[in-house]
Design a protein around this motif. Structure first.
Motif, PDB file in Angstrom:
ATOM      1  N   GLU A  52       0.807  -1.214   0.000  1.00 30.49           N
ATOM      2  CA  GLU A  52       0.000   0.000   0.000  1.00 30.49           C
ATOM      3  C   GLU A  52       0.845   1.270   0.000  1.00 30.49           C
ATOM      4  OE1 GLU A  52      -3.991  -1.389   2.451  1.00 30.49           O
ATOM      5  OE2 GLU A  52      -2.367  -0.336   3.497  1.00 30.49           O
ATOM      6  N   VAL A  53       2.111   1.146   0.334  1.00 30.42           N
ATOM      7  CA  VAL A  53       2.945   2.337   0.501  1.00 30.42           C
ATOM      8  C   VAL A  53       2.962   3.170  -0.762  1.00 30.42           C
ATOM      9  CG1 VAL A  53       5.298   3.132   0.881  1.00 30.42           C
ATOM     10  CG2 VAL A  53       4.369   1.305   2.281  1.00 30.42           C
ATOM     11  N   CYS A  54       3.102   2.538  -1.907  1.00 34.21           N
ATOM     12  CA  CYS A  54       3.177   3.268  -3.161  1.00 34.21           C
ATOM     13  C   CYS A  54       1.918   3.102  -3.985  1.00 34.21           C
ATOM     14  CB  CYS A  54       4.399   2.817  -3.965  1.00 34.21           C
ATOM     15  SG  CYS A  54       5.935   3.400  -3.226  1.00 34.21           S
ATOM     16  N   ALA A  55       0.817   2.765  -3.341  1.00 33.92           N
ATOM     17  CA  ALA A  55      -0.430   2.658  -4.092  1.00 33.92           C
ATOM     18  C   ALA A  55      -0.781   4.013  -4.691  1.00 33.92           C
ATOM     19  CB  ALA A  55      -1.554   2.179  -3.180  1.00 33.92           C
ATOM     20  N   GLY A  56      -1.188   3.995  -5.940  1.00 29.36           N
ATOM     21  CA  GLY A  56      -1.458   5.238  -6.651  1.00 29.36           C
ATOM     22  C   GLY A  56      -0.255   5.726  -7.408  1.00 29.36           C
ATOM     23  N   TYR A  57       0.928   5.272  -7.041  1.00 29.52           N
ATOM     24  CA  TYR A  57       2.151   5.570  -7.761  1.00 29.52           C
ATOM     25  C   TYR A  57       2.602   4.306  -8.495  1.00 29.52           C
ATOM     26  CZ  TYR A  57       2.446   9.397  -4.359  1.00 29.52           C
ATOM     27  OH  TYR A  57       2.201  10.481  -3.575  1.00 29.52           O
ATOM     28  N   ALA A  58       3.620   4.443  -9.312  1.00 27.18           N
ATOM     29  CA  ALA A  58       4.266   3.254  -9.857  1.00 27.18           C
ATOM     30  C   ALA A  58       4.924   2.516  -8.699  1.00 27.18           C
ATOM     31  CB  ALA A  58       5.316   3.643 -10.892  1.00 27.18           C
ATOM     32  N   GLN A  59       4.799   1.200  -8.656  1.00 28.12           N
ATOM     33  CA  GLN A  59       5.301   0.429  -7.530  1.00 28.12           C
ATOM     34  C   GLN A  59       6.817   0.525  -7.431  1.00 28.12           C
ATOM     35  OE1 GLN A  59       3.536  -1.190  -5.203  1.00 28.12           O
ATOM     36  NE2 GLN A  59       1.689  -0.312  -6.111  1.00 28.12           N
ATOM     37  N   GLY A  60       7.320   0.517  -6.203  1.00 25.62           N
ATOM     38  CA  GLY A  60       8.765   0.494  -5.973  1.00 25.62           C
ATOM     39  C   GLY A  60       9.299   1.836  -5.529  1.00 25.62           C
ATOM     40  N   LEU A  61      10.089   1.847  -4.462  1.00 31.22           N
ATOM     41  CA  LEU A  61      10.650   3.087  -3.944  1.00 31.22           C
ATOM     42  C   LEU A  61      11.627   3.750  -4.895  1.00 31.22           C
ATOM     43  CD1 LEU A  61      11.242   2.183  -0.199  1.00 31.22           C
ATOM     44  CD2 LEU A  61       9.563   3.751  -1.117  1.00 31.22           C
ATOM     45  N   ALA A  62      12.060   3.028  -5.917  1.00 28.47           N
ATOM     46  CA  ALA A  62      12.986   3.626  -6.876  1.00 28.47           C
ATOM     47  C   ALA A  62      12.288   4.641  -7.762  1.00 28.47           C
ATOM     48  CB  ALA A  62      13.626   2.541  -7.730  1.00 28.47           C
ATOM     49  N   ASP A  63      10.973   4.553  -7.864  1.00 28.51           N
ATOM     50  CA  ASP A  63      10.231   5.498  -8.704  1.00 28.51           C
ATOM     51  C   ASP A  63      10.255   6.880  -8.062  1.00 28.51           C
ATOM     52  OD1 ASP A  63       7.522   6.909  -9.541  1.00 28.51           O
ATOM     53  OD2 ASP A  63       8.014   5.429 -11.078  1.00 28.51           O
ATOM     54  N   PRO A  64      10.494   7.947  -8.843  1.00 33.18           N
ATOM     55  CA  PRO A  64      10.590   9.293  -8.268  1.00 33.18           C
ATOM     56  C   PRO A  64       9.355   9.698  -7.485  1.00 33.18           C
ATOM     57  CG  PRO A  64      11.384   9.290 -10.531  1.00 33.18           C
ATOM     58  CD  PRO A  64      10.793   7.943 -10.294  1.00 33.18           C
ATOM     59  N   ALA A  65       8.173   9.258  -7.931  1.00 34.13           N
ATOM     60  CA  ALA A  65       6.946   9.667  -7.247  1.00 34.13           C
ATOM     61  C   ALA A  65       6.802   9.014  -5.886  1.00 34.13           C
ATOM     62  CB  ALA A  65       5.733   9.332  -8.111  1.00 34.13           C
ATOM     63  N   CYS A  66       7.599   7.984  -5.612  1.00 29.69           N
ATOM     64  CA  CYS A  66       7.463   7.253  -4.360  1.00 29.69           C
ATOM     65  C   CYS A  66       8.712   7.366  -3.496  1.00 29.69           C
ATOM     66  CB  CYS A  66       7.149   5.786  -4.664  1.00 29.69           C
ATOM     67  SG  CYS A  66       6.463   4.907  -3.245  1.00 29.69           S
ATOM     68  N   ARG A  67       9.491   8.395  -3.700  1.00 29.17           N
ATOM     69  CA  ARG A  67      10.648   8.600  -2.856  1.00 29.17           C
ATOM     70  C   ARG A  67      10.209   9.111  -1.486  1.00 29.17           C
ATOM     71  NH1 ARG A  67      14.290  11.393  -7.618  1.00 29.17           N
ATOM     72  NH2 ARG A  67      14.768   9.460  -8.740  1.00 29.17           N
ATOM     73  N   LEU A  68      11.138   9.110  -0.548  1.00 33.90           N
ATOM     74  CA  LEU A  68      10.778   9.399   0.832  1.00 33.90           C
ATOM     75  C   LEU A  68      10.141  10.772   0.989  1.00 33.90           C
ATOM     76  CD1 LEU A  68      13.850   7.916   2.742  1.00 33.90           C
ATOM     77  CD2 LEU A  68      11.626   6.879   2.293  1.00 33.90           C
ATOM     78  N   GLY A  69      10.550  11.744   0.186  1.00 35.75           N
ATOM     79  CA  GLY A  69       9.977  13.080   0.309  1.00 35.75           C
ATOM     80  C   GLY A  69       8.504  13.131  -0.025  1.00 35.75           C
ATOM     81  N   ASN A  70       8.014  12.176  -0.811  1.00 36.18           N
ATOM     82  CA  ASN A  70       6.602  12.150  -1.185  1.00 36.18           C
ATOM     83  C   ASN A  70       5.759  11.334  -0.225  1.00 36.18           C
ATOM     84  OD1 ASN A  70       6.316  13.771  -3.481  1.00 36.18           O
ATOM     85  ND2 ASN A  70       7.238  12.220  -4.779  1.00 36.18           N
ATOM     86  N   LEU A  71       6.382  10.627   0.705  1.00 42.50           N
ATOM     87  CA  LEU A  71       5.649   9.792   1.637  1.00 42.50           C
ATOM     88  C   LEU A  71       5.192  10.609   2.834  1.00 42.50           C
ATOM     89  CD1 LEU A  71       7.942   6.632   1.549  1.00 42.50           C
ATOM     90  CD2 LEU A  71       5.844   7.043   0.262  1.00 42.50           C
ATOM     91  N   ASN A  72       4.094  10.205   3.434  1.00 41.50           N
ATOM     92  CA  ASN A  72       3.526  10.916   4.581  1.00 41.50           C
ATOM     93  C   ASN A  72       4.029  10.263   5.869  1.00 41.50           C
ATOM     94  OD1 ASN A  72       0.869  10.820   2.425  1.00 41.50           O
ATOM     95  ND2 ASN A  72       1.676  12.796   3.054  1.00 41.50           N
ATOM     96  N   TRP A  73       5.019  10.878   6.491  1.00 41.29           N
ATOM     97  CA  TRP A  73       5.674  10.286   7.647  1.00 41.29           C
ATOM     98  C   TRP A  73       4.760  10.205   8.854  1.00 41.29           C
ATOM     99  CZ3 TRP A  73      10.613   8.230   7.880  1.00 41.29           C
ATOM    100  CH2 TRP A  73      11.374   8.360   6.713  1.00 41.29           C
ATOM    101  N   LEU A  74       3.852  11.152   9.008  1.00 41.08           N
ATOM    102  CA  LEU A  74       2.891  11.130  10.115  1.00 41.08           C
ATOM    103  C   LEU A  74       1.469  10.965   9.608  1.00 41.08           C
ATOM    104  CD1 LEU A  74       4.315  13.914  12.478  1.00 41.08           C
ATOM    105  CD2 LEU A  74       4.617  11.441  12.637  1.00 41.08           C
ATOM    106  N   GLY A  75       1.328  10.469   8.389  1.00 39.82           N
ATOM    107  CA  GLY A  75       0.002  10.258   7.824  1.00 39.82           C
ATOM    108  C   GLY A  75      -0.601  11.537   7.275  1.00 39.82           C
ATOM    109  N   THR A  76      -1.878  11.460   6.938  1.00 43.11           N
ATOM    110  CA  THR A  76      -2.612  12.619   6.428  1.00 43.11           C
ATOM    111  C   THR A  76      -3.822  12.880   7.310  1.00 43.11           C
ATOM    112  OG1 THR A  76      -4.007  11.307   4.946  1.00 43.11           O
ATOM    113  CG2 THR A  76      -1.898  12.065   4.071  1.00 43.11           C
ATOM    114  N   ASP A  77      -4.319  14.119   7.248  1.00 41.47           N
ATOM    115  CA  ASP A  77      -5.523  14.442   8.011  1.00 41.47           C
ATOM    116  C   ASP A  77      -6.757  14.117   7.191  1.00 41.47           C
ATOM    117  OD1 ASP A  77      -5.645  16.435   6.107  1.00 41.47           O
ATOM    118  OD2 ASP A  77      -5.318  18.085   7.500  1.00 41.47           O
TER     119      ASP A  77
END
Length: 372
Positions: free
Chosen positions: A131-156
């Motif tokens: 689920e981590v990269c759901a909505g993006y191309a799978q795999g942390l290597a993809d630019p859209a799924c790099r750590l800066g795009n992830l929600n470290w404390l979730g979303t409201d």
């Protein structure tokens, strides 16, 4: 005496030494100042715009300047402000230059349109791996799924990044608290000085006014005024200032009542020194010692008041990065415990730091420790 700072008087050097001797308060002071200093540059830490863009040999600074989409897409661009997260813009810039992003690629009002579930969503490290990269191309290597795009404390509940809102909310809470505390100190110290120095009828009338003013139901009046007046930082600051200044009057008044009959004050009067000069140069420095010990505690109270009003919906305008609004979201979304934990730990940590600093300041100005 080697511990004396060359630019400090002996008494102030002793106070500084007492402040440093309180290890918990001294460490809390530096932690708080580092966090506050970092929050002042929140746009460079959490933003949906790159810090620097190199495009066709030109260096751009989107974090400071809004560039139209036409600059990158030519006639195909129609937005007044470029969306640097769109695939077209990313592809165009990557093909003709490079971008440097902030560590967190969300501002306090940026919704994440690629969350795997309906908002609010959990922090990415609590999600299942698929689920981590759901909505993006799978795999942390993809630019859209790099750590800066992830929600470290979730979303409201509006799919906005919680960590970004905490950073911006911390900044606006501290700035609001500092502004309210300093303005309240100016008004309260001035009122207390006039009361204590002149005494008599002036003191009697002002004291009765303060007693009546302080007995009013402040919270209800604040809620009514906040509902009538347009919401905004300075409007709310002015409303709270109407009632917060009285907290300084008592201690300053007592110091001026005590000091106005000292020998050096009488000598100054005998030499023809004006009342304003005596109050400012001779009595106020002594009165400020007691005032300074209260400042960290009043600052924490100001931040708590802003949080309470935001929680009740009478604080900052809707959409503002507010810790009180985060508390309200936690109450409305009990199925998202990360919202409550984030709000609780942020507020408790911030207020604990201020209380520890206040204890250290109190020790620094304690005459029993200063003159021993």
């Amino acid at each position: 005496m080697s511990f004396l700072h060359p630019t400090l008087t002996p008494i102030n050097a002793r106070r500084l030494q007492n402040f440093k001797a309180n290890r918990r308060g001294y460490l809390s002071f530096w932690i708080f100042m580092i966090l506050f200093g970092l929050s002042l540059f929140a746009e460079f830490i959490a933003n949906d715009k790159p810090i620097i863009v190199s495009y066709k040999g030109e260096i751009l600074v989107p974090v400071l300047v809004d560039y139209p989409e036409e600059k990158f897409l030519g006639e195909l661009g129609f937005l007044a402000v470029t969306d640097y997260r769109s695939e077209e813009i990313v592809s165009e810039i990557d093909a003709n230059g490079w971008m440097i992003w902030p560590p967190i690629r969300y501002s306090y009002q940026t919704p994440n349109s690629n969350i795997p579930k309906s908002a609010p969503t959990a922090p990415w490290w609590l999600m299942a791996e698929d689920e981590v990269c759901a909505g993006y191309a799978q795999g942390l290597a993809d630019p859209a799924c790099r750590l800066g795009n992830l929600n470290w404390l979730g979303t409201d509940d509006q799919a906005r990044d919680v960590l970004a809102r905490v950073i911006y909310g911390f900044r606006i809470s501290v700035l609001f608290g500092l502004s309210l505390t300093l303005l309240s100190a100016v008004v309260g110290v001035a009122a207390g000085a006039v009361q204590g120095y002149f005494g008599g009828t002036i003191d009697l009338l002002m004291q009765r006014f303060i007693e009546i003013w302080s007995s009013m139901p402040v919270l209800y009046i604040l809620m009514i005024m906040a509902a009538i007046l347009p919401s905004g930082f300075f409007v709310l600051l002015g409303i709270l200032l109407l009632f917060s200044w009285t907290g300084f009057v008592g201690i300053v008044r007592a110091e001026f009542l005590r000091a106005r009959n000292f020998e050096y004050v009488r000598a100054a009067r005998a030499l023809g020194v004006g009342n304003g000069t005596i109050m400012w140069r001779h009595v106020l420095p002594n009165a400020m010692v007691a005032t300074l010990t209260f400042l960290p505690f009043i600052l924490s109270g100001s931040i708590s008041t802003l949080t309470s009003l935001d929680f009740l919906g009478f604080g900052l305008p809707p959409g503002s990065p507010s810790l009180g609004e985060l508390v309200g979201q936690a109450k409305e979304n009990l199925q998202a415990p990360w919202l409550g934990f984030t709000a609780f730990f942020t507020l408790s940590f911030m207020l604990s730091l201020l209380i520890f600093v206040g204890e250290a300041v109190r020790d620094a100005f304690d005459p029993r420790k200063t003159f021993q």
